[in-house]
Scaffold this active site. Structure first.
Site, PDB file in Angstrom:
ATOM      1  CG  ASN A   9       7.325  33.839   6.062  1.00  0.00           C
ATOM      2  OD1 ASN A   9       6.902  33.023   5.238  1.00  0.00           O
ATOM      3  ND2 ASN A   9       6.587  34.833   6.523  1.00  0.00           N
ATOM      4  CE  LYS A  11       6.801  37.710   4.050  1.00  0.00           C
ATOM      5  NZ  LYS A  11       6.349  39.050   4.296  1.00  0.00           N
ATOM      6  CG  HIS A  95       3.098  36.341   8.687  1.00  0.00           C
ATOM      7  ND1 HIS A  95       2.674  37.393   7.918  1.00  0.00           N
ATOM      8  CD2 HIS A  95       4.444  36.412   8.734  1.00  0.00           C
ATOM      9  CE1 HIS A  95       3.745  38.073   7.509  1.00  0.00           C
ATOM     10  NE2 HIS A  95       4.828  37.487   7.990  1.00  0.00           N
ATOM     11  CD  GLU A  97       2.771  38.911   4.539  1.00  0.00           C
ATOM     12  OE1 GLU A  97       2.962  37.734   4.192  1.00  0.00           O
ATOM     13  OE2 GLU A  97       3.664  39.787   4.519  1.00  0.00           O
ATOM     14  CD  GLU A 167       7.288  38.540  11.359  1.00  0.00           C
ATOM     15  OE1 GLU A 167       8.384  38.267  10.874  1.00  0.00           O
ATOM     16  OE2 GLU A 167       6.222  38.348  10.754  1.00  0.00           O
ATOM     17  N   GLY A 173       8.459  43.855   4.929  1.00  0.00           N
ATOM     18  CA  GLY A 173       8.555  44.039   3.482  1.00  0.00           C
ATOM     19  C   GLY A 173       8.645  45.490   3.043  1.00  0.00           C
ATOM     20  CB  SER A 212      12.872  45.460   6.816  1.00  0.00           C
ATOM     21  OG  SER A 212      11.712  45.620   6.006  1.00  0.00           O
TER      22      SER A 212
END
Ligand code: PEP
Length: 253
Positions: A9, A11, A95, A97, A167, A173, A212
């Site tokens: 991904n 992003k 996701h 985000e 996730e 991140g 991560s």
């Protein structure tokens, strides 16, 4: 036996030049990956480069999102049919985000899931809890709600054409990875929830870990019984790191 899948991904990173370099780097090493399925999800504008550069390779590609609507007056959105037109195989859905910054609800995500499947894309449904939710003992409640958004709307059979990615938001991140045991527990919970409706689908569905994942922890994570690969953010932006994670997928095939 489920085939491991390693999906990158990207992003909102990259440029035409960076995309070209990264795809060339992954192409150069993909011959060494024998068992794992490999996919990259660049930003929308660079999907044309993936289509051009990945033709005839074993590297699939997909989008990071798609519209819940089929077509029409939805300024700025990209439909499942358009993604299929560019040769996408996958579409990341829900996701964290997007849940956070775009206020996506489980209902909208279920609509996106349906659009993806209708147009022959494989949705990668992301589920995961925040740190606060984990610390207050709500991990299973939260991931169950995210999963049930699709289960309730489309039934268990919908997961024959989809992938799930666990996730944990606190691991995305941050450099903090869930321990293999923490991740395995949630993966087993998710698979069990699907098995309660269909053991056949539960045995089939790939559940990826994301948060991560790096070359130094990938093998142990993917080695867990219910972890079938990874959804990779930061480490997907370096060909060598991404390929090393793909090798960890191979090692667990
Ligand atoms: C992600 O956002 O999907 C992700 C897994 O990111 P990272 O690997 O950078 O934690």
């Amino acid at each position: 036996m489920r085939q491991p899948l390693i999906a990158g991904n990207w992003k909102m990173n990259s440029s035409k030049a960076d995309t070209t370099d990264l795809l060339n780097g992954i192409k150069a090493g993909i011959g060494e990956i024998r068992q794992a399925a490999v996919a990259v999800c660049p930003p929308f504008p660079y999907l044309y480069l993936a289509e051009e550069m990945l033709a005839g390779t074993a590297i699939a590609y997909g989008s990071q999102d798609l519209s819940p609507e089929p077509e029409g007056a939805f300024t700025g959105q990209v439909s499942a049919a358009m993604l299929k037109d560019f040769g996408c195989t996958y579409a990341i859905i829900g996701h964290s985000e997007r849940r956070l910054f775009n206020a996506e609800t489980d209902d909208i995500i279920a609509q996106k899931y349906a659009q993806a499947v209708k147009h022959g894309l494989t949705p990668i449904l992301c589920v995961g809890e925040t740190l606060e939710e984990r610390e207050s003992g709500k991990t299973e409640e939260v991931v169950a709600k995210h999963l049930d958004g699709v289960l309730d709307a489309h039934g268990v059979e919908a997961f024959k054409q989809g992938v799930i990615a666990y996730e944990p938001v606190w691991a995305i991140g941050t450099g903090v990875t869930a321990t293999p045991e923490q991740a395995q527990d949630v993966h087993a919970f998710l698979r069990g929830r699907i098995a309660a409706k269909s053991q056949q689908v539960a045995d089939l569905v790939q559940i990826l870990y994301g948060g991560s994942m790096k070359p130094n922890n990938a093998e142990e994570l993917i080695g867990q019984t219910d972890i079938d690969g990874g959804l990779i953010g930061g480490a997907a932006l370096k060909a060598a790191d991404f390929l090393a994670i793909c090798k960890a997928g191979d090692a667990n095939a």
